[in-house]
Design a protein around this motif. Structure first.
Motif, PDB file in Angstrom:
ATOM      1  N   ASN A  86     -13.511   6.111 -14.413  1.00 29.94           N
ATOM      2  CA  ASN A  86     -13.298   6.775 -13.122  1.00 29.94           C
ATOM      3  C   ASN A  86     -11.962   7.517 -13.080  1.00 29.94           C
ATOM      4  O   ASN A  86     -11.106   7.265 -12.229  1.00 29.94           O
ATOM      5  CB  ASN A  86     -13.364   5.756 -11.986  1.00 29.94           C
ATOM      6  CG  ASN A  86     -14.705   5.056 -11.921  1.00 29.94           C
ATOM      7  OD1 ASN A  86     -15.744   5.692 -12.073  1.00 29.94           O
ATOM      8  ND2 ASN A  86     -14.692   3.752 -11.704  1.00 29.94           N
ATOM      9  N   ASN A 129      -9.502  10.593 -12.452  1.00 26.92           N
ATOM     10  CA  ASN A 129      -9.441  11.707 -11.508  1.00 26.92           C
ATOM     11  C   ASN A 129      -9.140  13.025 -12.213  1.00 26.92           C
ATOM     12  O   ASN A 129      -8.215  13.105 -13.026  1.00 26.92           O
ATOM     13  CB  ASN A 129      -8.361  11.456 -10.457  1.00 26.92           C
ATOM     14  CG  ASN A 129      -8.744  10.362  -9.489  1.00 26.92           C
ATOM     15  OD1 ASN A 129      -9.916  10.171  -9.189  1.00 26.92           O
ATOM     16  ND2 ASN A 129      -7.764   9.629  -8.989  1.00 26.92           N
ATOM     17  N   ILE A 151      -8.034  15.796  -5.566  1.00 31.70           N
ATOM     18  CA  ILE A 151      -8.990  15.305  -6.562  1.00 31.70           C
ATOM     19  C   ILE A 151     -10.241  16.183  -6.517  1.00 31.70           C
ATOM     20  O   ILE A 151     -10.928  16.255  -5.497  1.00 31.70           O
ATOM     21  CB  ILE A 151      -9.359  13.837  -6.306  1.00 31.70           C
ATOM     22  CG1 ILE A 151      -8.124  12.943  -6.451  1.00 31.70           C
ATOM     23  CG2 ILE A 151     -10.448  13.378  -7.278  1.00 31.70           C
ATOM     24  CD1 ILE A 151      -8.368  11.496  -6.072  1.00 31.70           C
ATOM     25  N   VAL A 196     -14.401  13.106 -10.416  1.00 32.02           N
ATOM     26  CA  VAL A 196     -14.096  11.835 -11.068  1.00 32.02           C
ATOM     27  C   VAL A 196     -14.865  11.794 -12.387  1.00 32.02           C
ATOM     28  O   VAL A 196     -16.088  11.956 -12.404  1.00 32.02           O
ATOM     29  CB  VAL A 196     -14.481  10.636 -10.182  1.00 32.02           C
ATOM     30  CG1 VAL A 196     -14.196   9.326 -10.912  1.00 32.02           C
ATOM     31  CG2 VAL A 196     -13.717  10.681  -8.863  1.00 32.02           C
ATOM     32  N   ASP A 256      -7.374   3.132   4.623  1.00 33.90           N
ATOM     33  CA  ASP A 256      -7.046   3.367   3.213  1.00 33.90           C
ATOM     34  C   ASP A 256      -6.139   4.584   3.068  1.00 33.90           C
ATOM     35  O   ASP A 256      -6.257   5.352   2.114  1.00 33.90           O
ATOM     36  CB  ASP A 256      -8.315   3.538   2.374  1.00 33.90           C
ATOM     37  CG  ASP A 256      -9.168   4.716   2.821  1.00 33.90           C
ATOM     38  OD1 ASP A 256      -8.804   5.391   3.814  1.00 33.90           O
ATOM     39  OD2 ASP A 256     -10.210   4.972   2.176  1.00 33.90           O
ATOM     40  N   VAL A 284      -6.941   0.455  -3.077  1.00 39.61           N
ATOM     41  CA  VAL A 284      -7.655   1.704  -3.359  1.00 39.61           C
ATOM     42  C   VAL A 284      -6.687   2.883  -3.362  1.00 39.61           C
ATOM     43  O   VAL A 284      -6.694   3.721  -4.271  1.00 39.61           O
ATOM     44  CB  VAL A 284      -8.778   1.935  -2.324  1.00 39.61           C
ATOM     45  CG1 VAL A 284      -9.306   3.367  -2.404  1.00 39.61           C
ATOM     46  CG2 VAL A 284      -9.915   0.948  -2.538  1.00 39.61           C
ATOM     47  N   TYR A 285      -5.835   2.953  -2.345  1.00 42.74           N
ATOM     48  CA  TYR A 285      -4.930   4.094  -2.194  1.00 42.74           C
ATOM     49  C   TYR A 285      -3.893   4.147  -3.317  1.00 42.74           C
ATOM     50  O   TYR A 285      -3.663   5.202  -3.914  1.00 42.74           O
ATOM     51  CB  TYR A 285      -4.230   4.015  -0.840  1.00 42.74           C
ATOM     52  CG  TYR A 285      -3.324   5.188  -0.557  1.00 42.74           C
ATOM     53  CD1 TYR A 285      -3.849   6.394  -0.102  1.00 42.74           C
ATOM     54  CD2 TYR A 285      -1.947   5.095  -0.746  1.00 42.74           C
ATOM     55  CE1 TYR A 285      -3.021   7.482   0.156  1.00 42.74           C
ATOM     56  CE2 TYR A 285      -1.114   6.172  -0.494  1.00 42.74           C
ATOM     57  CZ  TYR A 285      -1.658   7.362  -0.041  1.00 42.74           C
ATOM     58  OH  TYR A 285      -0.838   8.440   0.203  1.00 42.74           O
ATOM     59  N   ALA A 327      -5.562   4.878  -6.809  1.00 38.53           N
ATOM     60  CA  ALA A 327      -6.107   6.238  -6.894  1.00 38.53           C
ATOM     61  C   ALA A 327      -5.027   7.235  -7.281  1.00 38.53           C
ATOM     62  O   ALA A 327      -5.306   8.238  -7.943  1.00 38.53           O
ATOM     63  CB  ALA A 327      -6.739   6.638  -5.568  1.00 38.53           C
ATOM     64  N   ASN A 358     -10.172   4.474  -9.615  1.00 37.79           N
ATOM     65  CA  ASN A 358     -10.938   4.410  -8.376  1.00 37.79           C
ATOM     66  C   ASN A 358     -11.663   3.076  -8.287  1.00 37.79           C
ATOM     67  O   ASN A 358     -12.464   2.736  -9.160  1.00 37.79           O
ATOM     68  CB  ASN A 358     -11.954   5.556  -8.322  1.00 37.79           C
ATOM     69  CG  ASN A 358     -11.270   6.903  -8.238  1.00 37.79           C
ATOM     70  OD1 ASN A 358     -10.835   7.335  -7.189  1.00 37.79           O
ATOM     71  ND2 ASN A 358     -11.162   7.573  -9.384  1.00 37.79           N
ATOM     72  N   HIS A 385     -13.822  -0.223  -2.001  1.00 35.95           N
ATOM     73  CA  HIS A 385     -12.995  -0.642  -0.867  1.00 35.95           C
ATOM     74  C   HIS A 385     -13.509  -1.981  -0.333  1.00 35.95           C
ATOM     75  O   HIS A 385     -13.981  -2.080   0.801  1.00 35.95           O
ATOM     76  CB  HIS A 385     -13.035   0.442   0.218  1.00 35.95           C
ATOM     77  CG  HIS A 385     -12.045   0.228   1.319  1.00 35.95           C
ATOM     78  ND1 HIS A 385     -11.652   1.224   2.177  1.00 35.95           N
ATOM     79  CD2 HIS A 385     -11.356  -0.875   1.709  1.00 35.95           C
ATOM     80  CE1 HIS A 385     -10.785   0.747   3.051  1.00 35.95           C
ATOM     81  NE2 HIS A 385     -10.594  -0.535   2.785  1.00 35.95           N
TER      82      HIS A 385
END
Length: 248
Positions: A53, A55, A66, A69, A139, A151-152, A155, A160, A163
């Protein structure tokens, strides 16, 4: 390059054949790659995406948009580079920027050109969010819940995750004991009498972790070896990207 127009059923320099159409398409792809390399002043390099995953971003920075993915094993062409980033072209012609740690190239193995990503970078970024208020389902810096905070932060570094704390515990490798935890590991808990995992944070070292705490109402640092979370700890997970980055 001269313009060539063709549609299915039309003749190309004589009679239409599938072979001529294939040759025509290969010429277009080759011309596209050469144009990209010339535009960015770089030598073309084949590459393979080697992270989960990953970005694809609009620019060489963690705050850039982004675009897509990418999955491991995808073949790309490196057309430019900037510090810790590679600009790549996908098989469909789309271009974007990928953190160089997540691309294996023929001429630049990760051992010869170590990535500039470190776990400390990720932890520093997580600490920069201290004090942001808790918001269920959040998030973003407007408010985080525990899994939304994870998650934040991740990323921003090309990872990724779902959530949901229980689903995040299915990622990476299991850390056997608390004593085996290293900075960057995810730590999981069962709180408020829950029978399933419902809370997650990032281990900082020195028996402390950072998390979005509903009881405190904000992102904070808490002890892991005493207090509320000590008896509610259920395990840790180590993501593969942190295993590699920690060896730098």
């Amino acid at each position: 390059m001269p313009k060539i127009k063709a549609t299915i059923g039309q003749k190309i320099e004589g009679s239409y054949t599938p072979m001529k159409i294939r040759i025509f398409c290969l010429l277009i792809i080759s011309w596209s790659l050469m144009t990209a390399a010339a535009a960015y002043g770089a030598e073309l390099q084949p590459g393979i995406i080697k992270g989960d995953n990953v970005n694809l971003r609009s620019g060489p920075g963690l705050d850039d948009h982004i675009i897509s993915v990418l999955q491991p094993g995808l073949a790309v062409t490196v057309v430019d580079e900037s510090a810790a980033w590679f600009m790549v072209q996908l098989p469909d012609g789309q271009t974007g920027w990928v953190y160089r740690q997540f691309i294996q190239t023929d001429g630049a193995d990760s051992q010869e050109n170590p990535p500039k990503f470190t776990v400390d970078m990720m932890l520093d970024y997580a600490r920069s969010l201290l004090g942001i208020h808790y918001r269920y389902g959040g998030d973003s810096p407007r408010g985080f819940d525990c899994s939304g905070f994870i998650v934040y932060v991740l990323a921003k570094f090309g990872v990724n995750l779902p959530h949901e704390a229980a689903l995040q515990m299915d990622t990476g490798e299991q850390v056997e004991t608390r004593e085996d935890l290293i900075p960057g590991d995810l730590v999981f808990f069962k709180t408020m009498g829950s029978r399933t995992v419902n809370h997650v944070g990032i281990y900082l070292g020195d028996n402390c972790f950072i998390h979005a705490a509903s009881g405190f109402g904000a992102v904070r640092i808490s002890p892991l070896d005493s207090g509320y979370y000590f008896s509610r700890y259920v395990g840790g997970r180590r993501l593969s990207m942190f295993i590699d980055a920690y060896k730098i």
